[in-house]
Design a protein around this motif. Structure first.
Motif: not given
Length: 187
Positions: A168-178
């Protein structure tokens, strides 16, 4: 890489064993927290080099840059104590000379880029166990515990460092969906 080695990037939330082939990778070593400047600037430089290598190969080979991966060791409770190797797998056609040219190109464009430690090396993990973790990194211990239990139940032991593959792209993904694959070489 994700098409050629689908099994390496298709982990599920249930632990599994797989055989990881030797892979050429851009690599750089460092120490400190993943939120620290050294780690962030190294990763940025690695992507610059990876895209420069891709551009050089584009006339004969078209491919997507593989996800960032990391090998970690140290005390997860004290992130400043962590030692890491960041890596980006490369196609087998990539040579050390291509990487040297890519490093030089990135250095010309951005003289402050942390490119001096980037090298082409082979990652050789062999038999490994992996699992998909979905959620923030702070919740990884439960997933790692599940993987460790599986490894023990298989009568295996660890044979290498904690390996993470960042899907996942951490800048574009909600933490619970990483989504992060966690892998350990085993024997």
């Amino acid at each position: 890489m994700k098409k050629i080695h689908r099994d390496l990037y298709a982990a599920k939330d249930v632990p599994a064993l797989l055989d990881v082939p030797e892979l050429p990778c851009l690599m750089a070593d460092g120490a400190g927290a993943p939120s620290g400047e050294r780690y962030r600037s190294t990763v940025e430089a690695m992507y610059g080099v990876a895209y420069a290598v891709r551009a050089e190969l584009k006339p004969t080979l078209t491919f997507s840059v593989a996800p960032l991966e990391g090998l970690w060791e140290g005390d997860p409770g004290d992130l400043t104590s962590m030692r890491w190797t960041s890596l980006i797998p490369q196609p087998e056609q990539v040579t050390a000379e291509m990487v040297e040219r890519a490093v030089a190109a990135v250095r010309r464009k951005k003289p402050s880029a942390r490119v001096d430690d980037i090298r082409l090396a082979t990652l050789a993990e062999g038999r490994s166990a992996q699992i998909l973790h979905t959620g923030p990194f702070s919740e990884e211990p439960a997933t790692v515990g599940k993987l460790m239990k599986f490894i023990a139940e298989q009568g295996l032991s660890l044979a290498g460092r904690h390996h993470e593959i960042y899907l996942s792209n951490l800048e574009r993904t909600a933490p619970e969906k990483v989504r992060t694959i966690i892998r350990y070489p085993v024997r």
